[in-house]
Design an enzyme around this catalytic site. Sequence first.
Site, PDB file in Angstrom:
ATOM      1  N   THR A   9       5.974   5.760   2.319  1.00 40.24           N
ATOM      2  CA  THR A   9       4.859   5.439   3.239  1.00 40.24           C
ATOM      3  C   THR A   9       4.152   4.505   2.688  1.00 40.24           C
ATOM      4  O   THR A   9       3.215   4.308   2.047  1.00 40.24           O
ATOM      5  CB  THR A   9       3.840   6.536   3.555  1.00 40.24           C
ATOM      6  N   LYS A  66       0.937  -1.128  -0.077  1.00 38.88           N
ATOM      7  CA  LYS A  66       0.089   0.061   0.145  1.00 38.88           C
ATOM      8  C   LYS A  66       0.837   1.218   0.102  1.00 38.88           C
ATOM      9  O   LYS A  66       2.026   1.128   0.577  1.00 38.88           O
ATOM     10  CB  LYS A  66      -0.860   0.152   1.143  1.00 38.88           C
TER      11      LYS A  66
END
Length: 406
Positions: free
Chosen positions: A190, A179
Amino acid sequence: MKKIEGGVTAAKGYQASAAAAGIKYQGRTDMALVYTEKPAVCAGTFTTNVVKAAPVLWDKEIVAKGAPVHAVVLNSGIANACTGEEGKQQNAAMAVAVADQLDIRTEEVLTASTGVIGMQLPLEPLQKGAVLLKQNLSAGREAAEAAARAIMTTDTVPKEAAVSFEVDGVTVTVGGMSKGSGMIHPNMATMLSVTTTDAAISREDLQELTKEAVADSFNMISVDRDTSTNDTYLVLANGASGITIQKGMKAYEDFKEALNYVSTELAKQMAADGEGATKLFEVKVVHCESREKAKTLGKSVITSNLVKTAVFGSDANWGRILCALGYAGVPFNPEIIDLTLEAEGTSLVLVQDGVATDYSEGKATELLSKQKVTVICDMKEGDSSATAWGCDLTYDYVKINGDYRS
């Protein structure tokens, strides 16, 4: 190597699940689990940010010890970063809850979190989620996709990839999920990513290959020049195929290719799904003096806000590209560079030997309007090359991040 449909359950011996625990939002899955009954060797790489989330600290310690693991539990919505001692306790509680459900030791559970920084993870949803994750475990394709969806935050699509190859007539598989949509920048992003394989391999070799894979994939993407507190990339090898991979074997090179493919494919999916993005922006630096220099130049172009906004506006403002190359911090001769624009199999030379060609602005705009846009920077100084991936910078990126906490 064969590209196959699948994610973290593509390899033998792995199960996955998702659960709607209600950690931050109601009505959506927000916890995921990847599980192997057979113990797995684990390798990992993590954020280079000095500020590290509680799950990153937990995983770094487990990976460093080198003991086998059985599970990875992930949550979305709350990052559990900048949460002090309480955050560490809540991360441990998440691992304990999953370990109790799976009847394994707590130190055999890796953790990962993504979402808002500074909020504490609530204990009750974690315990509820652990029960649901155990109940929902499955080796099926649907379970893998459900797990990939459960870890999404501002992502718009789940990200999965899988490949297989043959060793003495036996199929070995590598599959993964990730993700990441915002707070994405080279030196990890991230991102949460878990890759699984049914090959057997030593921890030392797996860690070496994992670092190599990251260097040319996740560390070559950028969305917004922000490196997260939570970046976690884990690779599990449970040996369920019965095939052992060792250096010197052809299978070692095949495995390396497979791992690199999966990590690169996941990285490209993340870049294409950057917050508010409408295009995948690929930069190839070719005929460079060294690979490291090519990487530096490519990253400089994909991280330039002026270049990214030009791509969004389908404006062939090639001067911004040369400018970004020029401040990358490495020397080159700007008077011999060629810049070529590519999209959907069509090429257009914008710059030759450092000056503009008589290219058609209309044609350039047409190519820049495609969903995947490639710029080739020919440095004409050597034999090395590198590729970096980013996305355009749009109005929606500002909208998404202007009210992210709400």
